[in-house]
Design a protein around this motif. Structure first.
Motif, PDB file in Angstrom:
ATOM      1  N   UNK A   1     -37.464 -36.771  26.252  1.00 61.44           N
ATOM      2  CA  UNK A   1     -38.549 -35.990  26.844  1.00 61.44           C
ATOM      3  C   UNK A   1     -39.667 -35.930  25.806  1.00 61.44           C
ATOM      4  N   UNK A   2     -40.888 -36.295  26.255  1.00 58.72           N
ATOM      5  CA  UNK A   2     -42.050 -36.216  25.363  1.00 58.72           C
ATOM      6  C   UNK A   2     -42.841 -34.972  25.738  1.00 58.72           C
ATOM      7  N   UNK A   3     -43.450 -34.358  24.756  1.00 54.56           N
ATOM      8  CA  UNK A   3     -44.163 -33.118  25.081  1.00 54.56           C
ATOM      9  C   UNK A   3     -45.283 -32.829  24.097  1.00 54.56           C
ATOM     10  N   UNK A   4     -46.028 -31.785  24.418  1.00 55.02           N
ATOM     11  CA  UNK A   4     -46.990 -31.222  23.485  1.00 55.02           C
ATOM     12  C   UNK A   4     -46.457 -29.875  23.010  1.00 55.02           C
ATOM     13  N   UNK A   5     -46.910 -29.474  21.820  1.00 57.17           N
ATOM     14  CA  UNK A   5     -46.499 -28.162  21.313  1.00 57.17           C
ATOM     15  C   UNK A   5     -47.427 -27.111  21.940  1.00 57.17           C
ATOM     16  N   UNK A   6     -47.147 -26.800  23.202  1.00 54.50           N
ATOM     17  CA  UNK A   6     -47.972 -25.841  23.943  1.00 54.50           C
ATOM     18  C   UNK A   6     -47.027 -24.926  24.707  1.00 54.50           C
TER      19      UNK A   6
ATOM     20  N   UNK B   1     -40.881 -18.717  21.959  1.00 54.18           N
ATOM     21  CA  UNK B   1     -41.732 -19.661  22.713  1.00 54.18           C
ATOM     22  C   UNK B   1     -41.236 -21.090  22.514  1.00 54.18           C
ATOM     23  N   UNK B   2     -40.835 -21.391  21.285  1.00 53.55           N
ATOM     24  CA  UNK B   2     -40.363 -22.754  20.975  1.00 53.55           C
ATOM     25  C   UNK B   2     -39.031 -22.996  21.675  1.00 53.55           C
ATOM     26  N   UNK B   3     -38.152 -22.017  21.578  1.00 56.08           N
ATOM     27  CA  UNK B   3     -36.820 -22.187  22.191  1.00 56.08           C
ATOM     28  C   UNK B   3     -36.926 -22.357  23.702  1.00 56.08           C
ATOM     29  N   UNK B   4     -37.865 -21.667  24.320  1.00 52.94           N
ATOM     30  CA  UNK B   4     -38.004 -21.781  25.779  1.00 52.94           C
ATOM     31  C   UNK B   4     -38.402 -23.204  26.183  1.00 52.94           C
ATOM     32  N   UNK B   5     -39.253 -23.825  25.398  1.00 53.15           N
ATOM     33  CA  UNK B   5     -39.647 -25.209  25.702  1.00 53.15           C
ATOM     34  C   UNK B   5     -38.470 -26.167  25.509  1.00 53.15           C
ATOM     35  N   UNK B   6     -37.716 -25.952  24.439  1.00 45.35           N
ATOM     36  CA  UNK B   6     -36.576 -26.858  24.203  1.00 45.35           C
ATOM     37  C   UNK B   6     -35.506 -26.630  25.272  1.00 45.35           C
ATOM     38  N   UNK B   7     -35.284 -25.367  25.647  1.00 42.55           N
ATOM     39  CA  UNK B   7     -34.311 -25.077  26.712  1.00 42.55           C
ATOM     40  C   UNK B   7     -34.675 -25.853  27.977  1.00 42.55           C
ATOM     41  N   UNK B   8     -35.945 -25.808  28.313  1.00 44.87           N
ATOM     42  CA  UNK B   8     -36.406 -26.470  29.533  1.00 44.87           C
ATOM     43  C   UNK B   8     -36.172 -27.984  29.433  1.00 44.87           C
TER      44      UNK B   8
END
Ligand code: GCB
Length: 607
Positions: free
Chosen positions: A320-325, A339-346
């Motif tokens: 999965x590619x993403x932005x740090x947003x 906030x970071x953990x929520x993005x990684x969880x997703x």
């Protein structure tokens, strides 16, 4: 603008945190948006002196105590409506109060550094009115030394952040993400002994022998000692108590690479991340001068022909590619570990085994999380699209960014590859400038492949990176391909006949995708709706299935992200290629990817 204050002192280098005591300066700061940048640099206007117009009864045209409030960490753009598109200079001010006890402890400890975990873009820093340094090194940790004698019970810390886009900068003026300015990551004071271990990074695992419970391995620890002490009588000690490992070595110079031999360990594997606690100690005449604790892991990456292997097994990257947003209607930079953990969880809900942290270095917290979760990672510096390689400032910057990123990441078992470019144009100076940076990181971290993401034209029914003279291709060990079949070219109808040519190196698709604006349905052969986004994903996945030598793929991108380049009625300032919308609303493609990942093995049996 001629800026005399810049370069008063460069930052003091990469300062690894480990378990060192640190004093957080996160929280509320004073903030003032200054579009000229000249505001604090004129007589009677020196913001960093922190004068008070009332107390001093003079025509002082600022007052740091009356600045508006802002949260650190965090970009300024999403904290107040009026700052959303502001790309100038932001003045941050904080009164740092230390108790008499704290003061004594800090002054006796030895040395004190201000550590900025990451800023966007450049900074000038003043402590109690005096400049302590300047840096132009976005997204990466900076440290500035403060003379302990300059610590008082009441201190004033002022930081000017310059978030302008300039042609010579990295990235340059045009890019497809949002220019979130400010103190985007944590700020802290760190105390160290006079002479201390600035960096200790275990890396370069080599598997000597596999066995039932794990493997026998060897590896290296790269160390850097900072301080004026005569090191001739010093020893370095490395201990990993769980496996009874103990090694001491005489210090011969400040930068050393120690070999760790015959370690019987369980490997760090994607999905099964075994970590060990290590202790690194600097001693003199048997006395401990400094000692740090950190977590390490043992994982080997190999690349041979077109095969990419992790722990000796062919690895299929489900990425999965993403932005740090951060998630949320406003976007913005993460303001907390949560906030970071929520993005990684997703991302992990898809069943991925890899994250492409595009297009710039992320907070170190990401790497720690991925170490713990067993997710492999691509890190990247923002050498993106048009770059002025011949400009001396740009050259220096590319080199410094590459080195600082790898200093910070090479000790993390989650790292799969280091990327130094994304879709760069062949402009004068590219090869020599990039060659220097690639050579530097290969020396620093030889066990990890270097990479870049490339475009390839769609021609003769195929994408073939090697059909283009990319000039930096020779420096990469593994290849990232960005291709947008179905979206840019070819059209969806032609995709069933398309192919990807894997040339002479391991190759994976680092981007593909299509816009899928939330709530918009439509025809599969028309763009800008969720149904065509899904159809494009299905055809793309079929294409990956046809390409037997491919090492994996990563959709672009996890989440819709802000970008001022994207301005039509569907976009309204957002790139809508996410698997989810800004708040995490799942689109049909999320399910398509999840299903496909569930059917793919991380370590596929060879045919
Ligand atoms: C790309 C870029 C990425 C963009 C993407 C897009 O190739 O690498 O940064 O966001 O295309 O959406 O067009």
């Amino acid at each position: 603008m001629k800026d005399k204050k810049r370069n008063s002192a460069k930052d003091a280098g990469y300062l690894q945190l480990n378990d060192r005591p640190s004093y957080s300066l996160d929280g509320k700061w004073g903030f003032f948006a200054d579009n000229m940048g000249a505001f604090g640099l004129k007589r009677s206007r020196n913001v960093f002196e922190g004068l008070n117009p009332k107390l001093d009864n003079r025509a002082i045209e600022y007052d740091v105590d009356a600045f508006s409030e802002i949260s650190v960490p965090g970009d300024w753009n999403t904290q107040e409506k009026e700052y959303l598109l502001f790309e100038g200079f932001g003045w941050y001010a904080k009164r740092v109060k230390l108790t008499a006890k704290e003061l004594e402890a800090w002054q006796n400890e030895g040395r004190v550094f201000l550590r900025l975990d990451g800023v966007n873009y450049a900074v000038d820093v003043w402590w109690n009115g005096e400049p302590i340094g300047s840096a132009e090194m976005p997204f990466l940790p900076l440290s500035f030394e403060i003379n302990p004698e300059k610590l008082k019970e009441e201190n004033l810390l002022v930081i000017r952040v310059d978030a302008r886009r300039l042609a010579h900068r990295i990235p340059s003026e045009r890019y497809d993400w949002f220019n979130y300015g400010g103190l985007i990551r944590s700020v802290r004071l760190v105390s160290t002994p006079q002479t201390f271990i600035r960096e200790a990074s275990y890396h370069q695992t080599q598997i000597l022998e596999m066995n039932r419970s794990g493997a026998t391995v060897e590896g290296k620890c790269s160390l850097f000692i900072d301080g004026g002490e005569d090191l001739s009588e010093c020893m370095l000690r490395i201990e990993i108590p769980e496996i009874g490992f103990f090694r001491e070595k005489k210090v011969t110079k400040r930068g050393m690479r120690l070999k760790l031999k015959d370690l019987a360990v369980e490997l760090w594997e994607p999905g099964s991340p075994r970590l060990y606690q290590a202790q690194v100690t600097l001693l003199k005449g048997g006395e401990v001068m400094d000692s740090i604790a950190q977590k390490i892991g043992f994982k080997q990456v190999e690349w041979e022909g077109t095969e990419l292997r992790v722990n000796r097994k062919p690895f299929y990257l489900k990425g999965i590619a993403l932005h740090e947003e951060r998630l949320g209607a406003q976007g913005g930079k993460p303001r907390s570990p949560r906030d970071i953990r929520k993005l990684i969880d997703l991302a992990q809900e898809t069943g991925c085994n890899f994250l492409r942290l595009a297009h710039y270095p992320y907070d170190e917290q990401w790497l720690e999380e991925c170490d713990e979760r067993g997710l492999l990672v691509w890190d990247e510096i923002p050498v993106y699209w048009e770059i002025t390689y011949k400009d001396e400032r740009t050259k220096r910057l590319i080199y410094d960014l590459a080195v600082r990123m790898v200093e910070g990441s090479r000790g993390h078992p989650c790292i799969l590859c280091h990327a130094l470019a994304n879709e760069t144009w062949d402009r004068p100076g590219r090869k020599s400038t990039m060659g220097q940076a690639f050579r530097a990181i290969k020396k620093m971290d030889p066990g990890i492949p270097s990479t870049a993401a490339f475009n390839a034209p769609y021609s003769g029914k195929a994408y073939d990176v090697e059909s283009v003279d990319h000039s930096i291709y020779e420096f990469v060990d593994v290849v990232g391909l960005n291709e947008y079949g179905g979206w840019y070219s070819p059209p969806l109808q032609e995709l069933p006949e398309a192919n990807i040519v894997v040339g002479s190196k391991p190759l994976f698709v680092t981007e593909f995708g299509a816009a899928g604006p939330l709530g918009v349905s439509g025809k599969e052969d028309e763009l800008w709706n969720l149904d065509s986004q899904k159809a494009i994903y299905e055809e793309q996945i079929a294409l990956f299935g046809r390409c037997r030598e491919l090492s994996g793929w990563t959709p672009w991108a996890l989440k819709d992200f802000r970008s001022t380049l994207r301005a039509n009625g569907f976009q309204k300032g957002w790139n809508r290629k996410g698997l989810v919308g800004p708040n995490g609303e799942k689109k049909p493609v999320f399910e398509v990817v999840t299903r496909e990942f569930s059917q793919k093995e991380t370590f596929p049996e060879k045919a």
